[in-house]
Design a protein around this motif. Structure first.
Motif, PDB file in Angstrom:
ATOM      1  N   ASN A  52      33.615  45.330  40.032  1.00  0.00           N
ATOM      2  CA  ASN A  52      33.004  45.309  41.338  1.00  0.00           C
ATOM      3  C   ASN A  52      33.871  44.018  41.865  1.00  0.00           C
ATOM      4  N   TYR A  53      33.578  43.678  43.108  1.00  0.00           N
ATOM      5  CA  TYR A  53      34.260  42.590  43.821  1.00  0.00           C
ATOM      6  C   TYR A  53      33.044  41.605  43.934  1.00  0.00           C
ATOM      7  N   TRP A  54      33.612  40.116  43.931  1.00  0.00           N
ATOM      8  CA  TRP A  54      32.907  39.046  43.698  1.00  0.00           C
ATOM      9  C   TRP A  54      32.667  38.422  45.120  1.00  0.00           C
ATOM     10  N   ASP A  55      31.617  39.117  45.781  1.00  0.00           N
ATOM     11  CA  ASP A  55      31.118  38.635  47.155  1.00  0.00           C
ATOM     12  C   ASP A  55      30.336  37.608  47.477  1.00  0.00           C
ATOM     13  N   GLY A  56      30.287  37.142  48.610  1.00  0.00           N
ATOM     14  CA  GLY A  56      29.287  36.207  48.948  1.00  0.00           C
ATOM     15  C   GLY A  56      29.735  34.598  48.780  1.00  0.00           C
ATOM     16  N   VAL A  57      30.843  34.571  48.145  1.00  0.00           N
ATOM     17  CA  VAL A  57      31.271  32.935  48.274  1.00  0.00           C
ATOM     18  C   VAL A  57      31.313  32.511  49.693  1.00  0.00           C
ATOM     19  N   ARG A  58      30.406  31.679  49.758  1.00  0.00           N
ATOM     20  CA  ARG A  58      30.726  30.691  51.191  1.00  0.00           C
ATOM     21  C   ARG A  58      30.700  29.196  51.009  1.00  0.00           C
ATOM     22  N   ASN A  59      31.729  28.800  50.350  1.00  0.00           N
ATOM     23  CA  ASN A  59      31.829  27.183  50.094  1.00  0.00           C
ATOM     24  C   ASN A  59      33.397  27.308  49.964  1.00  0.00           C
ATOM     25  N   TYR A  60      33.931  26.418  50.624  1.00  0.00           N
ATOM     26  CA  TYR A  60      35.449  26.261  50.881  1.00  0.00           C
ATOM     27  C   TYR A  60      36.051  26.103  49.645  1.00  0.00           C
ATOM     28  N   GLN A  61      35.336  24.990  48.955  1.00  0.00           N
ATOM     29  CA  GLN A  61      36.388  24.736  47.522  1.00  0.00           C
ATOM     30  C   GLN A  61      36.302  26.011  46.719  1.00  0.00           C
ATOM     31  N   ALA A  62      35.229  26.657  46.526  1.00  0.00           N
ATOM     32  CA  ALA A  62      35.282  27.797  45.616  1.00  0.00           C
ATOM     33  C   ALA A  62      36.081  29.277  46.307  1.00  0.00           C
ATOM     34  N   VAL A  79      37.341  37.526  48.288  1.00  0.00           N
ATOM     35  CA  VAL A  79      36.690  37.937  47.021  1.00  0.00           C
ATOM     36  C   VAL A  79      38.037  38.213  46.047  1.00  0.00           C
ATOM     37  N   VAL A  80      37.381  38.493  44.708  1.00  0.00           N
ATOM     38  CA  VAL A  80      38.419  39.028  43.825  1.00  0.00           C
ATOM     39  C   VAL A  80      37.692  40.263  43.019  1.00  0.00           C
ATOM     40  N   ASP A  81      38.244  40.904  42.463  1.00  0.00           N
ATOM     41  CA  ASP A  81      37.853  42.084  41.611  1.00  0.00           C
ATOM     42  C   ASP A  81      37.524  41.666  40.151  1.00  0.00           C
ATOM     43  N   GLY A 104      27.846  36.471  29.663  1.00  0.00           N
ATOM     44  CA  GLY A 104      28.924  37.529  29.515  1.00  0.00           C
ATOM     45  C   GLY A 104      30.354  37.177  29.958  1.00  0.00           C
ATOM     46  N   GLU A 105      31.033  38.002  29.580  1.00  0.00           N
ATOM     47  CA  GLU A 105      32.445  37.800  29.993  1.00  0.00           C
ATOM     48  C   GLU A 105      33.314  38.868  30.775  1.00  0.00           C
ATOM     49  N   ALA A 106      34.113  38.489  31.835  1.00  0.00           N
ATOM     50  CA  ALA A 106      34.812  39.537  32.550  1.00  0.00           C
ATOM     51  C   ALA A 106      36.075  39.234  32.782  1.00  0.00           C
ATOM     52  N   LEU A 107      37.002  40.276  33.215  1.00  0.00           N
ATOM     53  CA  LEU A 107      38.170  39.957  33.346  1.00  0.00           C
ATOM     54  C   LEU A 107      38.595  40.241  35.055  1.00  0.00           C
ATOM     55  N   VAL A 108      39.506  39.237  35.509  1.00  0.00           N
ATOM     56  CA  VAL A 108      39.972  39.353  36.901  1.00  0.00           C
ATOM     57  C   VAL A 108      41.260  40.697  36.837  1.00  0.00           C
ATOM     58  N   VAL A 109      40.747  41.595  37.634  1.00  0.00           N
ATOM     59  CA  VAL A 109      41.576  43.125  38.027  1.00  0.00           C
ATOM     60  C   VAL A 109      42.332  42.918  39.141  1.00  0.00           C
ATOM     61  N   LYS A 110      41.886  42.072  40.099  1.00  0.00           N
ATOM     62  CA  LYS A 110      42.511  42.001  41.578  1.00  0.00           C
ATOM     63  C   LYS A 110      42.411  40.895  41.844  1.00  0.00           C
ATOM     64  N   SER A 111      43.420  40.059  42.433  1.00  0.00           N
ATOM     65  CA  SER A 111      43.190  38.725  42.974  1.00  0.00           C
ATOM     66  C   SER A 111      43.039  38.713  44.549  1.00  0.00           C
ATOM     67  N   GLY A 112      42.987  37.450  44.867  1.00  0.00           N
ATOM     68  CA  GLY A 112      41.976  37.380  46.111  1.00  0.00           C
ATOM     69  C   GLY A 112      42.358  38.264  47.455  1.00  0.00           C
ATOM     70  N   TYR A 113      41.497  38.896  48.040  1.00  0.00           N
ATOM     71  CA  TYR A 113      41.733  39.604  49.416  1.00  0.00           C
ATOM     72  C   TYR A 113      40.399  39.232  50.089  1.00  0.00           C
ATOM     73  N   PRO A 114      40.458  39.631  51.675  1.00  0.00           N
ATOM     74  CA  PRO A 114      39.375  39.169  52.478  1.00  0.00           C
ATOM     75  C   PRO A 114      37.834  39.866  51.897  1.00  0.00           C
ATOM     76  N   ASP A 115      36.795  39.012  52.067  1.00  0.00           N
ATOM     77  CA  ASP A 115      35.767  39.417  51.601  1.00  0.00           C
ATOM     78  C   ASP A 115      35.059  40.507  52.485  1.00  0.00           C
ATOM     79  N   PRO A 116      35.030  41.955  52.327  1.00  0.00           N
ATOM     80  CA  PRO A 116      34.598  42.849  53.342  1.00  0.00           C
ATOM     81  C   PRO A 116      32.955  42.247  54.094  1.00  0.00           C
ATOM     82  N   THR A 117      32.503  41.799  53.300  1.00  0.00           N
ATOM     83  CA  THR A 117      31.042  41.323  53.841  1.00  0.00           C
ATOM     84  C   THR A 117      31.094  40.540  54.986  1.00  0.00           C
ATOM     85  N   GLN A 118      32.179  39.689  55.271  1.00  0.00           N
ATOM     86  CA  GLN A 118      32.148  38.903  56.276  1.00  0.00           C
ATOM     87  C   GLN A 118      32.221  39.490  57.617  1.00  0.00           C
ATOM     88  N   PHE A 119      32.638  40.721  57.588  1.00  0.00           N
ATOM     89  CA  PHE A 119      32.922  41.486  58.913  1.00  0.00           C
ATOM     90  C   PHE A 119      31.758  42.462  59.034  1.00  0.00           C
TER      91      PHE A 119
END
Length: 154
Positions: free
Chosen positions: A25-35, A98-100, A63-78
DNA sequence: GCCAACGTTGGC
DNA sequence: GCCAACGTTGGC
């Protein structure tokens, strides 16, 4: 690198990730500039993620997860219907990223905040510092090693 | 660019 | 649900 991602399990838990198609899944909803900067610039494919459950019981690493796609625009902002919609963002000038991530494993038992605080190798860990709210945090290799060898994973 | 007011996070 | 600590906003 290694990371710790915080999520309220009522919004999105390690089990929600596990149930996602392909465990991804993509990690959406981050709305903090440092993050946001970490997601956009520093989180890379192959990086490990500790999935932290906040504002719940029990609080801790779940739990543990693995990053499978690096940063791209968060679709939820649109998306006007999303709680994460941002009227100032455009596809030409996205603000949020977001990242996946992919599910690797859930802890047999959540590694609680109390337990983490007792481990001397983790005494400088960002998540344990008072007042730190950052939801995307770097984790050192030694912290990662200390955490991933705990019996709660079995 | 300061900083008071406001909103949010997240442990308790 | 409380509230301390923090981040963001906006008037000046």
């Amino acid at each position: 690198m290694k990371w710790l991602f915080k999520s309220e399990p009522e919004t999105f838990s390690i089990f929600d990730l596990k149930k996602s198609p392909g465990g991804k899944n993509y990690w959406d909803g981050v709305r903090n500039y440092q993050a946001r900067n970490f997601l956009r610039d520093s989180v890379k494919v192959g990086d490990g993620v500790l999935f932290y459950h906040s504002n719940t019981e029990p609080i801790g690493i779940a739990g543990e997860a693995l990053v499978v796609k690096s940063g791209y625009p968060d679709p939820t902002q649109f998306d006007r219907k999303s709680q994460y919609y941002d009227e100032k963002a455009t596809p030409q000038k996205p603000i949020w990223y977001v990242v996946d991530v992919k599910f690797i494993r859930a802890c047999h038992e959540v590694i609680s905040l109390r337990k983490l605080e007792k481990i001397s190798a983790l005494k400088n860990m960002v998540v344990l510092k008072r007042g730190v709210r950052l939801s995307i945090q770097p984790v050192t290799e030694s912290e990662w090693t200390a955490i991933t060898k705990l019996p709660e994973w079995r």
